[in-house]
Write an enzyme that holds these catalytic residues in place. Structure first.
Site: not given
Ligand code: NAD
Length: 249
Positions: A19, A150, A17, A137
């Site tokens: 990274g 999360y 993804g 995020s």
């Protein structure tokens, strides 16, 4: 183009993804890259397709001994650190009524404890004027059903990043965070949810984004390049949304 010529960059969660896209871009821009991930097999697979000066180091960010080894191997190989990109993370949606201690510990160990302890190990080796980047995020800015733990983990990381910004200011180290919106990566296949539920969730996210689509890993990687490079030399302490406007309207 060599915006990161001779810079040494560590990237966690570099085998997939965001990274992986960032590792490729950093290599293209002349950086020496330490790609870290939880599974050696995945690291070996991606290494076959990479070009440039890099090493791979297997490290589970939730394990302190792995983080210590990650920094040691980096310093043994390249002698210093210029860019620390703390990107590894997991997201597993669970309604608040079903949250367990195990779920909480797993998410917080990887998304919060890991980055915080890697920073501690890395700081003595980060050059003055270096750069620390977190993949955060937008989820801690709005309420998204199922993402309680999360979202809390990303909110915690944001709070930590502000303190770090202050504590390293005398060394000229810049600390910034990237807040992606929905980005098309393998993350969604790892949520322990049936594929039709993931597909529905994806449609909902895309519809909520003003630009009407998921972002790409490459779009986030461009942001990670900008923030780590001298182009962002006076940008410090921020969280930059890469979300097609999701967090703004
Ligand atoms: P991904 O699943 O493709 O990548 C996550 C990476 O983290 C993988 O390389 C995985 O191996 C690694 N990882 C997970 N647990 C680890 C551990 N214990 N130790 C070491 N590495 C570990 O997903 P991605 O979307 O590229 O996620 C990267 C980051 O982006 C995460 O922090 C995620 O929370 C964040 N993010 C993603 C989105 C999205 O929509 N994809 C949105 C906002 C934020």
């Amino acid at each position: 183009m060599s915006k990161l010529k001779n810079k040494v960059a560590i990237i966690t969660g570099a085998n997939s993804g965001i990274g992986l896209a960032t590792a490729k871009l950093y290599l293209k821009e002349g950086a020496k890259v330490v790609l870290s991930g939880r599974r050696q097999e995945a690291l070996n697979n991606i290494a076959k397709d990479l070009q440039g000066d890099f090493i791979t180091v297997r490290a589970d960010v939730s394990k302190d001994e792995d983080n210590i080894n990650l920094i040691k191997q980096t310093v043994d190989t390249y002698g210093k650190i210029d860019i620390l990109f703390l990107n590894a993370g997991i997201a597993k949606p669970i309604p608040v009524t079903s949250i367990s201690e195990g779920h909480y510990n797993e998410i917080f160990d990887i998304n919060v404890k890991g980055p915080i302890l890697i920073v501690k190990e890395a700081l003595p080796h980060i050059n003055d004027g270096g750069s620390v980047l977190f993949t955060n995020s937008v989820v801690h800015q709005k309420g998204f059903d199922g993402l309680g733990v999360y979202s809390a983990s990303k909110g915690a990381l944001r709070a930590y990043a502000r303190v770090l910004t202050s504590e390293v200011k005398s060394r000229g180290i810049r600390v910034n965070s990237i807040a992606p919106g929905p980005i098309e990566t393998p993350l969604y296949g790892k949520m322990d949810l049936p594929s039709d539920v993931v597909a529905e969730m994806g449609k909902g996210f895309a519809a909520a984004v003003p630009l009407g689509r998921f972002g790409t890993s490459e779009e986030v990687a461009q942001t990670a390049l900008f923030l780590a490079s001298d182009d962002a030399s006076f940008i410090n302490g921020i969280e930059l949304e890469v979300d097609g406007g999701l967090s703004q309207i």
